[in-house]
Design a protein around this motif. Structure first.
Motif, PDB file in Angstrom:
ATOM      1  N   VAL A 160       9.716  -1.043   4.534  1.00  0.00           N
ATOM      2  CA  VAL A 160       8.898  -0.906   5.528  1.00  0.00           C
ATOM      3  C   VAL A 160       7.338  -0.456   4.984  1.00  0.00           C
ATOM      4  O   VAL A 160       7.295   0.206   3.852  1.00  0.00           O
ATOM      5  CB  VAL A 160       9.304   0.163   6.612  1.00  0.00           C
ATOM      6  CG1 VAL A 160      10.379  -0.550   7.431  1.00  0.00           C
ATOM      7  CG2 VAL A 160       9.167   1.719   6.117  1.00  0.00           C
ATOM      8  N   PRO A 161       6.490  -0.799   5.647  1.00  0.00           N
ATOM      9  CA  PRO A 161       4.940  -0.376   5.251  1.00  0.00           C
ATOM     10  C   PRO A 161       4.662   1.102   5.570  1.00  0.00           C
ATOM     11  O   PRO A 161       5.114   1.290   6.900  1.00  0.00           O
ATOM     12  CB  PRO A 161       3.933  -1.372   5.595  1.00  0.00           C
ATOM     13  CG  PRO A 161       4.787  -2.054   7.066  1.00  0.00           C
ATOM     14  CD  PRO A 161       6.389  -1.781   6.621  1.00  0.00           C
ATOM     15  N   THR A 162       3.878   1.729   5.097  1.00  0.00           N
ATOM     16  CA  THR A 162       3.464   3.037   5.401  1.00  0.00           C
ATOM     17  C   THR A 162       2.174   2.724   6.335  1.00  0.00           C
ATOM     18  O   THR A 162       1.562   1.791   6.448  1.00  0.00           O
ATOM     19  CB  THR A 162       3.201   3.987   4.343  1.00  0.00           C
ATOM     20  OG1 THR A 162       2.245   3.381   3.477  1.00  0.00           O
ATOM     21  CG2 THR A 162       4.391   4.319   3.669  1.00  0.00           C
ATOM     22  N   GLY A 163       1.808   3.810   7.061  1.00  0.00           N
ATOM     23  CA  GLY A 163       0.508   3.977   7.697  1.00  0.00           C
ATOM     24  C   GLY A 163       0.654   3.292   9.185  1.00  0.00           C
ATOM     25  O   GLY A 163      -0.674   3.035   9.675  1.00  0.00           O
ATOM     26  N   GLN A 164       1.622   2.742   9.728  1.00  0.00           N
ATOM     27  CA  GLN A 164       1.613   1.914  10.924  1.00  0.00           C
ATOM     28  C   GLN A 164       3.048   2.094  11.365  1.00  0.00           C
ATOM     29  O   GLN A 164       3.970   2.423  11.009  1.00  0.00           O
ATOM     30  CB  GLN A 164       1.207   0.551  10.621  1.00  0.00           C
ATOM     31  CG  GLN A 164       2.478  -0.302   9.736  1.00  0.00           C
ATOM     32  CD  GLN A 164       2.189  -1.541   9.743  1.00  0.00           C
ATOM     33  OE1 GLN A 164       2.243  -2.614  10.622  1.00  0.00           O
ATOM     34  NE2 GLN A 164       1.681  -2.194   8.460  1.00  0.00           N
ATOM     35  N   SER A 235       9.827   2.858   1.909  1.00  0.00           N
ATOM     36  CA  SER A 235       8.536   2.859   2.336  1.00  0.00           C
ATOM     37  C   SER A 235       7.570   2.709   1.291  1.00  0.00           C
ATOM     38  O   SER A 235       7.488   3.286   0.133  1.00  0.00           O
ATOM     39  CB  SER A 235       8.182   4.105   3.113  1.00  0.00           C
ATOM     40  OG  SER A 235       8.461   5.421   2.213  1.00  0.00           O
ATOM     41  N   VAL A 236       6.801   1.839   1.496  1.00  0.00           N
ATOM     42  CA  VAL A 236       5.824   1.329   0.512  1.00  0.00           C
ATOM     43  C   VAL A 236       4.521   1.125   1.030  1.00  0.00           C
ATOM     44  O   VAL A 236       4.088   0.844   2.359  1.00  0.00           O
ATOM     45  CB  VAL A 236       6.306  -0.071  -0.423  1.00  0.00           C
ATOM     46  CG1 VAL A 236       7.586   0.127  -0.909  1.00  0.00           C
ATOM     47  CG2 VAL A 236       6.387  -1.279   0.791  1.00  0.00           C
ATOM     48  N   SER A 237       3.216   0.865   0.310  1.00  0.00           N
ATOM     49  CA  SER A 237       1.937   0.446   0.819  1.00  0.00           C
ATOM     50  C   SER A 237       1.905  -0.795   1.267  1.00  0.00           C
ATOM     51  O   SER A 237       2.961  -1.524   1.131  1.00  0.00           O
ATOM     52  CB  SER A 237       0.863   0.654  -0.267  1.00  0.00           C
ATOM     53  OG  SER A 237       1.417  -0.548  -1.343  1.00  0.00           O
ATOM     54  N   GLN A 238       1.198  -1.077   2.175  1.00  0.00           N
ATOM     55  CA  GLN A 238       0.994  -2.256   2.879  1.00  0.00           C
ATOM     56  C   GLN A 238       0.809  -3.403   1.941  1.00  0.00           C
ATOM     57  O   GLN A 238       1.358  -4.546   1.904  1.00  0.00           O
ATOM     58  CB  GLN A 238      -0.377  -2.340   3.845  1.00  0.00           C
ATOM     59  CG  GLN A 238      -0.552  -3.741   4.363  1.00  0.00           C
ATOM     60  CD  GLN A 238       0.687  -3.940   5.357  1.00  0.00           C
ATOM     61  OE1 GLN A 238       0.954  -2.998   6.297  1.00  0.00           O
ATOM     62  NE2 GLN A 238       1.215  -5.344   5.519  1.00  0.00           N
TER      63      GLN A 238
END
Length: 358
Positions: A160-164, A235-238
């Motif tokens: 999953v991406p982080t920050g959203q 969890s990784v960056s976009q």
């Protein structure tokens, strides 16, 4: 007398240890160390409710002790009757209004957060390609994760991406399960007859954690291997997420290199392909875990160390490690024969080569 004292000492020791150990937990698997906004909101609600309960207990204990100390016979005498307060309007109002206020203090944020976490309208918007939605299917005893907007599917490891916000549609393929990532938030049941929806937010990348992942659990007793029904969350960056999606889509055209791996692929196509897929592009089969990124995982079957020896042991006798799982023994898929050591080595080499990460 001494036996009674010893029992009380043991009880006191157990109580103290329970309090101390309740605060123990790893960042990758502890609801007390939230790493996402949903988890933080739930943690704050937990602290609020605990604080209210503690306040009530303290007040009641203080009143109880004061009453015992003030009105004991030794102090006021045998014939003294304390002032009777039965029917007192003041007291009736106090012990009616105060509980109502405490309930409101707890109920308002609880109801607000319940509706907030249930707001999944964004995932229903047509052409919402920028919205990350994951269709989660829980099976005995593994997890399938399908990304409909990206047209990819994986198993056992959720990326999953982080920050959203990441939206989830949850269902079960056999019996009731429950999806829970303790450090991030949740949990939510997965049912056979209906789809549950909610979202989670991942504030930090998981690469710095102990195993590089957050741990997810099945939180609903579902069978003999319920305790072994784990999944991992990366969890990784976009940017990394977009790269991962492209690599997953490219697995449809992946080729095998190396003679041993090629031999293993041939065996796989003769015996395992009817249940397992090795391409992450498309939709899930729901029959058995997708193996497109098997070589990148950190566990075999979710619980065993990720090495070829454990993989061979798992293939030979899956029931030994996860009782009740639906993976057949080799004899059922290999023309009535067990895999030879050479076949197991080739099959393991092929499966370990199924990677998309560098």
């Amino acid at each position: 007398m001494m036996k009674g004292l010893k029992k009380w000492r043991v009880l006191a020791l157990v109580t103290v240890l329970s309090v101390l150990l309740s605060a123990c937990g790893e960042k990758d698997l502890s609801a007390l160390s939230p790493a996402g906004q949903v988890g933080k909101d739930q943690h704050n609600l937990l602290l609020l409710s605990t604080g209210i309960m503690t306040l009530v207990i303290i007040v009641v204990v203080i009143i109880y002790v004061l009453a015992i100390m003030k009105f004991r016979r030794k102090k006021i005498g045998e014939d003294v009757i304390p002032k009777q307060v039965e029917g007192s309007m003041t007291l009736e109002v106090i012990w009616t209004v105060i509980p109502i206020i405490l309930l409101l203090v707890l109920a308002v944020p609880t109801v607000y957060l319940t509706y907030k976490f249930a707001d999944t309208k964004a995932m229903e918007v047509k052409k919402a390609d920028n919205v990350v939605t994951v269709n989660v299917t829980a099976k005995l005893y593994w997890w399938e994760f399908e990304y409909p907007n990206q047209k990819i599917v994986t198993s056992q490891e959720l990326v999953v991406p982080t920050g959203q916000k990441v939206y989830f549609k949850l269902k079960a393929g056999d019996v009731k399960h429950s999806f829970w990532v303790p450090s991030i938030g949740g949990k939510m049941d997965t049912n056979v007859d209906n789809v549950n929806k909610f979202y989670l937010e991942f504030d930090q990348e998981s690469k710095d954690l102990k195993d590089g992942v957050f741990y997810g659990k099945c939180a609903e007793l579902c069978g003999p291997s319920h305790a072994l029904m784990d999944f991992k969350v990366k969890s990784v960056s976009q940017t990394e997420f977009d790269s991962w999606v492209k690599n997953m889509q490219a697995t449809a055209k992946r080729t095998t290199s190396g003679s041993l791996e090629q031999q293993g692929e041939d065996i796989f196509k003769q015996s395992c392909i009817s249940c397992h897929a090795t391409s992450g592009s498309g939709t899930g089969t729901g029959i058995a875990p997708n193996l497109a990124t098997f070589g990148d995982r950190n566990r075999i079957a979710g619980v065993l160390d990720h090495d070829e020896e454990n993989l061979k042991n798992w293939i030979k006798n899956p029931q030994k490690y996860k009782p009740g799982n639906t993976m057949p023994k080799p004899e059922k898929i290999n023309k009535g024969k067990e895999f030879t050591d050479e076949e197991l080595s080739a099959l393991s080499a092929y499966l370990m080569s199924l990677k998309i990460e560098n």
